[in-house]
Design a protein around this motif. Structure first.
Motif, PDB file in Angstrom:
ATOM      1  N   PRO A   1       0.799  -1.242   0.000  1.00 55.47           N
ATOM      2  CA  PRO A   1       0.000   0.000   0.000  1.00 55.47           C
ATOM      3  C   PRO A   1       0.825   1.284   0.000  1.00 55.47           C
ATOM      4  N   LEU A   2       2.129   1.226   0.302  1.00 56.07           N
ATOM      5  CA  LEU A   2       2.906   2.451   0.471  1.00 56.07           C
ATOM      6  C   LEU A   2       2.977   3.293  -0.805  1.00 56.07           C
ATOM      7  N   ALA A   3       3.149   2.628  -1.944  1.00 59.25           N
ATOM      8  CA  ALA A   3       3.262   3.371  -3.204  1.00 59.25           C
ATOM      9  C   ALA A   3       1.989   4.163  -3.476  1.00 59.25           C
ATOM     10  N   ALA A   4       0.841   3.512  -3.304  1.00 62.30           N
ATOM     11  CA  ALA A   4      -0.431   4.202  -3.543  1.00 62.30           C
ATOM     12  C   ALA A   4      -0.647   5.323  -2.532  1.00 62.30           C
ATOM     13  N   MET A   5      -0.259   5.086  -1.276  1.00 61.76           N
ATOM     14  CA  MET A   5      -0.424   6.107  -0.241  1.00 61.76           C
ATOM     15  C   MET A   5       0.444   7.324  -0.542  1.00 61.76           C
ATOM     16  N   LYS A   6       1.642   7.077  -1.059  1.00 58.69           N
ATOM     17  CA  LYS A   6       2.550   8.185  -1.377  1.00 58.69           C
ATOM     18  C   LYS A   6       1.983   9.028  -2.514  1.00 58.69           C
ATOM     19  N   VAL A   7       1.434   8.361  -3.534  1.00 55.08           N
ATOM     20  CA  VAL A   7       0.849   9.072  -4.670  1.00 55.08           C
ATOM     21  C   VAL A   7      -0.345   9.916  -4.223  1.00 55.08           C
ATOM     22  N   ARG A   8      -1.154   9.384  -3.310  1.00 52.39           N
ATOM     23  CA  ARG A   8      -2.338  10.105  -2.826  1.00 52.39           C
ATOM     24  C   ARG A   8      -1.992  11.188  -1.809  1.00 52.39           C
ATOM     25  N   GLY A   9      -0.748  11.225  -1.349  1.00 53.42           N
ATOM     26  CA  GLY A   9      -0.373  12.196  -0.326  1.00 53.42           C
ATOM     27  C   GLY A   9      -0.766  11.754   1.066  1.00 53.42           C
ATOM     28  N   ASP A  10      -0.965  10.438   1.258  1.00 56.46           N
ATOM     29  CA  ASP A  10      -1.370   9.899   2.563  1.00 56.46           C
ATOM     30  C   ASP A  10      -0.181   9.428   3.397  1.00 56.46           C
ATOM     31  N   LEU A  11       1.025   9.541   2.860  1.00 56.28           N
ATOM     32  CA  LEU A  11       2.215   9.036   3.543  1.00 56.28           C
ATOM     33  C   LEU A  11       3.196  10.175   3.810  1.00 56.28           C
ATOM     34  N   LEU A  12       3.624  10.295   5.059  1.00 59.27           N
ATOM     35  CA  LEU A  12       4.671  11.232   5.450  1.00 59.27           C
ATOM     36  C   LEU A  12       5.882  10.420   5.879  1.00 59.27           C
ATOM     37  N   GLU A  13       7.050  10.725   5.322  1.00 59.05           N
ATOM     38  CA  GLU A  13       8.276  10.014   5.675  1.00 59.05           C
ATOM     39  C   GLU A  13       9.276  10.949   6.340  1.00 59.05           C
ATOM     40  N   ILE A  14       9.837  10.482   7.446  1.00 53.58           N
ATOM     41  CA  ILE A  14      10.920  11.189   8.134  1.00 53.58           C
ATOM     42  C   ILE A  14      12.104  10.237   8.140  1.00 53.58           C
ATOM     43  N   THR A  15      13.188  10.651   7.522  1.00 54.94           N
ATOM     44  CA  THR A  15      14.313   9.758   7.258  1.00 54.94           C
ATOM     45  C   THR A  15      15.533  10.136   8.091  1.00 54.94           C
ATOM     46  N   GLU A  16      16.599   9.368   7.863  1.00 53.56           N
ATOM     47  CA  GLU A  16      17.868   9.606   8.543  1.00 53.56           C
ATOM     48  C   GLU A  16      18.364  11.033   8.317  1.00 53.56           C
ATOM     49  N   GLN A  17      18.169  11.546   7.108  1.00 55.29           N
ATOM     50  CA  GLN A  17      18.610  12.905   6.787  1.00 55.29           C
ATOM     51  C   GLN A  17      17.858  13.946   7.621  1.00 55.29           C
ATOM     52  N   ASP A  18      16.575  13.695   7.881  1.00 61.32           N
ATOM     53  CA  ASP A  18      15.794  14.620   8.712  1.00 61.32           C
ATOM     54  C   ASP A  18      16.246  14.582  10.163  1.00 61.32           C
ATOM     55  N   LEU A  19      16.679  13.412  10.629  1.00 63.42           N
ATOM     56  CA  LEU A  19      17.024  13.229  12.037  1.00 63.42           C
ATOM     57  C   LEU A  19      18.458  13.641  12.361  1.00 63.42           C
ATOM     58  N   ALA A  20      19.339  13.638  11.352  1.00 62.28           N
ATOM     59  CA  ALA A  20      20.739  13.989  11.587  1.00 62.28           C
ATOM     60  C   ALA A  20      20.864  15.473  11.957  1.00 62.28           C
ATOM     61  N   PHE A  21      21.786  15.783  12.865  1.00 61.19           N
ATOM     62  CA  PHE A  21      22.023  17.161  13.298  1.00 61.19           C
ATOM     63  C   PHE A  21      22.844  17.904  12.244  1.00 61.19           C
ATOM     64  N   SER A  22      22.513  19.159  12.044  1.00 58.14           N
ATOM     65  CA  SER A  22      23.315  20.028  11.185  1.00 58.14           C
ATOM     66  C   SER A  22      24.432  20.664  12.023  1.00 58.14           C
ATOM     67  N   GLU A  23      25.369  21.341  11.346  1.00 58.81           N
ATOM     68  CA  GLU A  23      26.437  22.036  12.080  1.00 58.81           C
ATOM     69  C   GLU A  23      25.843  23.067  13.042  1.00 58.81           C
ATOM     70  N   GLU A  24      24.857  23.819  12.558  1.00 58.62           N
ATOM     71  CA  GLU A  24      24.245  24.862  13.384  1.00 58.62           C
ATOM     72  C   GLU A  24      23.553  24.258  14.601  1.00 58.62           C
ATOM     73  N   GLU A  25      22.875  23.122  14.404  1.00 58.97           N
ATOM     74  CA  GLU A  25      22.184  22.480  15.525  1.00 58.97           C
ATOM     75  C   GLU A  25      23.177  21.940  16.546  1.00 58.97           C
TER      76      GLU A  25
END
Length: 294
Positions: A177-201
Motif C-alpha cells: 500500500p505504500l506506493a499508492a499512499m505516497k501518490v495520494r499524499g497519505d504518507l509522510l516520511e521522516i528519514t535519517e537525513q531529517d534526524l541527523a544534526f546540522s552544524e548549526e544544531e
C-alpha cells in the motif's frame, strides 16, 4: 481461555531528557503527521527516532497512544493485544469484545478468518469519537512476522478517517500500500537525513543545552566526524566532560572518541544480525574500505 500479561511500561512514551534540543525543521515536519494516515520514521540506530517523536507527541493536543514493541511480540495475538490495551489507555471501552476473542485463543488460519479479525478491529477503530495518533516504536523487531505484516497492510488499506499511525523502524517496510499512499499524499516520511544534526544544531546543542560553548570551526569538526549522528554527537560531549580535552584533540583521537560508540554498535547492531551477516561483518572488518567490487 488464554490470558496475556501486558507490560504497562511498553505503553508509555520514552522519557525525554532535559538536554533536548528543540529542532525547528524536524518539528515542522512532525506537525504534519496529523494530515496523514501514516507517518514512517525510519533510520539506523542512534539517530533519536523515539526521542524525537516522544518529545513531539507529548506536546500535541490530540489524543495519542504509544506501544514500544519488543522482540517477544512477534505474534499476531500478542501484537493485537498490546495495541488494544494501548488504545484503551485513552478510550477504556475500546476493544472489549476483541480482547475476549483473543483471550479465548481463537487463532485464525484462513485468509477469511484473518480478515474477520482485522475487520472487527477496524470497525472498533472507526467508532472512536475523535482523532487518535497511534505510535508503534521499534517495528523492525517484528517485521518478519507474517501475521503482523498482513494486519498492518490490511489496516493501512482500510484505516478509518481521523486515525493516524506513526511507525518507527530501522527499515522502511516493503508494503504494497505504500506506493499508492505516497501518490495520494497519505504518507509522510521522516528519514535519517531529517534526524541527523546540522552544524548549526550541534553548535546550539553544545552551547545552549550542554553549557559547553563551541566555536563554529569546532561544531564543523564534530559534524564532519559524526555526520550529525545523534548518539555520536552525545558521546563526544560526554568525552569532553570526562577528559577535559579540547574538541580538536578529542576528535583527532579516534580510539578515545569511538570506544563507547563501538560498544553501542556491538549491542544494538552486530549482536542482532543473523549468523551469516555477522560472519560477513567480521570478515570484512579487516578492510579499511569496503566496496561493492570487494
Amino acid at each position: 481461555m488464554k490470558t496475556s500479561i501486558v507490560l504497562k511500561t511498553k505503553l508509555t512514551p520514552h522519557r525525554v531528557k532535559s538536554q533536548m534540543l528543540k529542532r525547528s525543521a524536524l518539528t515542522k515536519k512532525l506537525k504534519r503527521l496529523n494530515d496523514h494516515p501514516l507517518t514512517l520514521v525510519h533510520s539506523g540506530p542512534g539517530y533519536g527516532k523515539s526521542t524525537a517523536v516522544a518529545s513531539f507527541i507529548r506536546e500535541i493536543s490530540a489524543p495519542y497512544c504509544w506501544y514500544s514493541i519488543s522482540e517477544h511480540d512477534d505474534d499476531l495475538y500478542v501484537f493485537l493485544t498490546y495495541i488494544v490495551h494501548a488504545i484503551r489507555g485513552r478510550f477504556p471501552a475500546f476493544g472489549e469484545e476483541l480482547l475476549n476473542h483473543l483471550a479465548q485463543g481463537e487463532y485464525y488460519v484462513r485468509d477469511s478468518e484473518f480478515h474477520r479479525l482485522f475487520d472487527a478491529f477496524l470497525n472498533e477503530l472507526g467508532m472512536i469519537p475523535e482523532e487518535l495518533t497511534l505510535v508503534l516504536d521499534d517495528y523492525h523487531l517484528i517485521q518478519h512476522c507474517e501475521g503482523v505484516d498482513a494486519f498492518m497492510q490490511y489496516t493501512l488499506k482500510h484505516i478509518p478517517a481521523g486515525i493516524h499511525v506513526v511507525l518507527l523502524s530501522r527499515n522502511r517496510p516493503n508494503w504494497e500500500p505504500l506506493a499508492a499512499m505516497k501518490v495520494r499524499g497519505d504518507l509522510l516520511e521522516i528519514t535519517e537525513q531529517d534526524l541527523a544534526f546540522s552544524e548549526e544544531e550541534i553548535e546550539v546543542l553544545f552551547t545552549d543545552y550542554y553549557d559547553y560553548p563551541l566555536r563554529p570551526e569546532e561544531a564543523q569538526l564534530i559534524y564532519r566526524r559524526t555526520e550529525g549522528w545523534a548518539i555520536a554527537v552525545q558521546l563526544i560531549w560526554q568525552r569532553l566532560l570526562l577528559t577535559g580535552s579540547d574538541v580538536q584533540t578529542l576528535v583527532a583521537d579516534e580510539a578515545e572518541t569511538m570506544d563507547d560508540l563501538f560498544r553501542f554498535l556491538a549491542l544494538e547492531v552486530f549482536q542482532k544480525q543473523t549468523p551469516d551477516i555477522g560472519l560477513f561483518m567480521l570478515q570484512t572488518s579487516l578492510l579499511e574500505e569496503l566496496t561493492a567490487d570487494a
